[in-house]
Design an enzyme around this catalytic site. Structure first.
Site, PDB file in Angstrom:
ATOM      1  N   SER A 151      -5.717   4.795   4.955  1.00 35.33           N
ATOM      2  CA  SER A 151      -6.635   3.924   4.213  1.00 35.33           C
ATOM      3  C   SER A 151      -8.014   4.567   4.155  1.00 35.33           C
ATOM      4  O   SER A 151      -8.401   5.301   5.077  1.00 35.33           O
ATOM      5  CB  SER A 151      -6.763   2.570   4.919  1.00 35.33           C
ATOM      6  OG  SER A 151      -7.784   1.800   4.321  1.00 35.33           O
ATOM      7  N   TYR A 165      -8.387  -2.444  12.394  1.00 33.68           N
ATOM      8  CA  TYR A 165      -7.535  -1.915  11.312  1.00 33.68           C
ATOM      9  C   TYR A 165      -8.004  -0.511  10.912  1.00 33.68           C
ATOM     10  O   TYR A 165      -7.192   0.416  10.784  1.00 33.68           O
ATOM     11  CB  TYR A 165      -7.605  -2.871  10.119  1.00 33.68           C
ATOM     12  CG  TYR A 165      -6.973  -2.338   8.852  1.00 33.68           C
ATOM     13  CD1 TYR A 165      -5.599  -2.431   8.641  1.00 33.68           C
ATOM     14  CD2 TYR A 165      -7.754  -1.736   7.861  1.00 33.68           C
ATOM     15  CE1 TYR A 165      -5.019  -1.941   7.477  1.00 33.68           C
ATOM     16  CE2 TYR A 165      -7.182  -1.246   6.700  1.00 33.68           C
ATOM     17  CZ  TYR A 165      -5.815  -1.349   6.505  1.00 33.68           C
ATOM     18  OH  TYR A 165      -5.246  -0.864   5.359  1.00 33.68           O
TER      19      TYR A 165
END
Ligand code: NAP
Length: 256
Positions: A151, A165
Site C-alpha cells: 500500500s 495498517y
C-alpha cells in the site's frame, strides 16, 4: 522459470482475498488471460461463489477456497486444495488484508495491533512459504512469481488513521525485497504493488466508506483509482512480460 508456459497464460494462480475488491478484479483479469484461478476468501462465501460462476460461465477455469490465511493450517490446506483441483501453482498474489477503524496510536490496544499484523503480515509470509516450496527449483519446482499487494500507506505512515495498517504494509515491502533476493536463483521473482486510494469496500471497514471521495483532491491526478488499474500492474509483474524484474515495486497511486 518456464517462460513459455507463463507467457501462454497456462499457469495456476492463487489470489488471496480474491473474492472482492482488488482481488476480484485481479481474478477476472487473470482468467481472461488464460490462467486457472483459485480465489481465496475468509468468511463471505456469497461473493466468492458469484465470481466463480461469472468466470466459469465466461469460459475460464476457477475455484473458490475458504481459508483464513492468517492461520498456518488453513494456508497449507489452501495450497493443497489448489494443487489437487487445478495443478501446480505458478503465481501467488498475496492480496488479502484488513483495516480497523481509524484511530490514533494512543488509543490502540495490543489485540488490535496483533490482529492487523497477523492478518496483513503473517498471512503473506505463510502463503509465500507454501508458494516457494512448490515453485523453487531447489525443491524440484519449475519457478513462478509472487506479487505482494502492499500500500502507499507503507510510505505515508497513515497518521491519525491507522499507523498499524501502514506499518504492516511496510513489513510487506521488506518481505518483498528480502524474499526476492533469497529466491532469485531459484526461478522465483517476487515483486510488490502499492495501491493508493482505490474504490473498494475496505474503507468502510476503516469507518469511512466515502474516504476516497474525501481525499481525492490530494491525489495529483485528482481522482481515486479503480481496482482494475491495480490488477493490470499485478498481472504484468506476474507474467513473463516482467521477466527481468524482481524485488521491485509499482506504485498505483495517481502520483500520490
Ligand atoms: P476488500 O475489498 O476489503 O477485500 C478484502 C478481501 O480479503 C476479501 O476477499 C476478504 O474475504 C479477504 N480477506 C481478508 N482477510 C482475510 C484472511 N485472513 N484470509 C483470507 N481472506 C481474507 O479489500 P481491497 O480494498 O480489495 O484490498 C485488497 C488489498 O489491497 C489489501 O491488501 C489492502 O491492504 C490493499 N490496498 C487497498 C487499498 C484501497 O484503497 N482499497 C489501498 C492500498 C492497498 P471476505 O470477503 O471473506 O471477508
Amino acid at each position: 522459470m518456464d517462460i513459455n508456459t507463463e507467457s501462454k497464460g497456462l499457469g495456476v494462480v492463487v489470489i488471496t482475498g480474491g473474492s472482492r475488491g482488488i482481488g476480484a478484479q485481479t481474478a477476472r483479469l487473470f482468467a481472461k488471460h488464460g490462467y486457472a484461478v483459485c480465489i481465496n476468501y475468509k468468511s463471505q462465501a456469497e461473493p466468492a461463489k458469484k465470481l466463480v460462476t461469472e468466470i466459469t460461465q465466461g469460459g475460464g477455469k476457477c475455484i473458490a477456497v475458504q481459508a483464513d490465511v492468517s492461520q498456518e493450517l488453513d494456508v497449507e490446506r489452501l495450497f493443497a486444495t489448489t494443487a489437487a483441483k487445478l495443478g501446480k501453482v505458478k503465481v501467488l498474489v498475496n492480496n488479502a488484508g484488513i483495516l480497523k477503524p481509524q484511530m490514533r496510536l494512543v488509543d490502540m490496544n495490543a489485540a488490535r495491533i496483533n490482529e492487523v499484523l497477523q492478518n496483513n503480515v503473517t498471512s503473506y509470509f505463510l502463503c509465500a512459504r507454501e508458494a516457494v516450496k512448490v515453485m523453487s527449483t531447489t525443491y524440484g519446482g519449475s519457478g513462478g512469481t509472487i506479487v505482494n499487494v502492499s500500500s502507499g500507506a507503507a510510505r505515508s505512515g497513515s497518521p491519525n488513521e491507522y499507523i498499524d495498517y501502514a506499518a504492516s504494509k511496510g513489513a510487506i515491502d521488506t518481505l518483498t525485497r528480502g524474499l526476492a533476493l533469497e529466491v532469485a536463483k531459484e526461478g522465483i521473482r517476487v515483486n510488490g504493488v502499492r495501491p493508493g486510494l482505490i474504490y473498494t469496500d475496505m474503507h468502510a471497514d476503516g469507518g469511512e466508506p466515502a474516504r476516497v471521495e474525501r481525499l481525492k483532491n490530494i491525489i495529483p491526478m485528482q481522482k481515486g483509482g479503480q481496482a482494475i488499474e491495480v490488477a493490470e500492474a499485478i498481472l504484468w509483474l506476474a507474467s513473463a512480460s516482467s521477466s527481468f524484474t524482481t524485488g521491485s515495486f509499482i506504485d498505483v497511486t495517481g502520483g500520490l
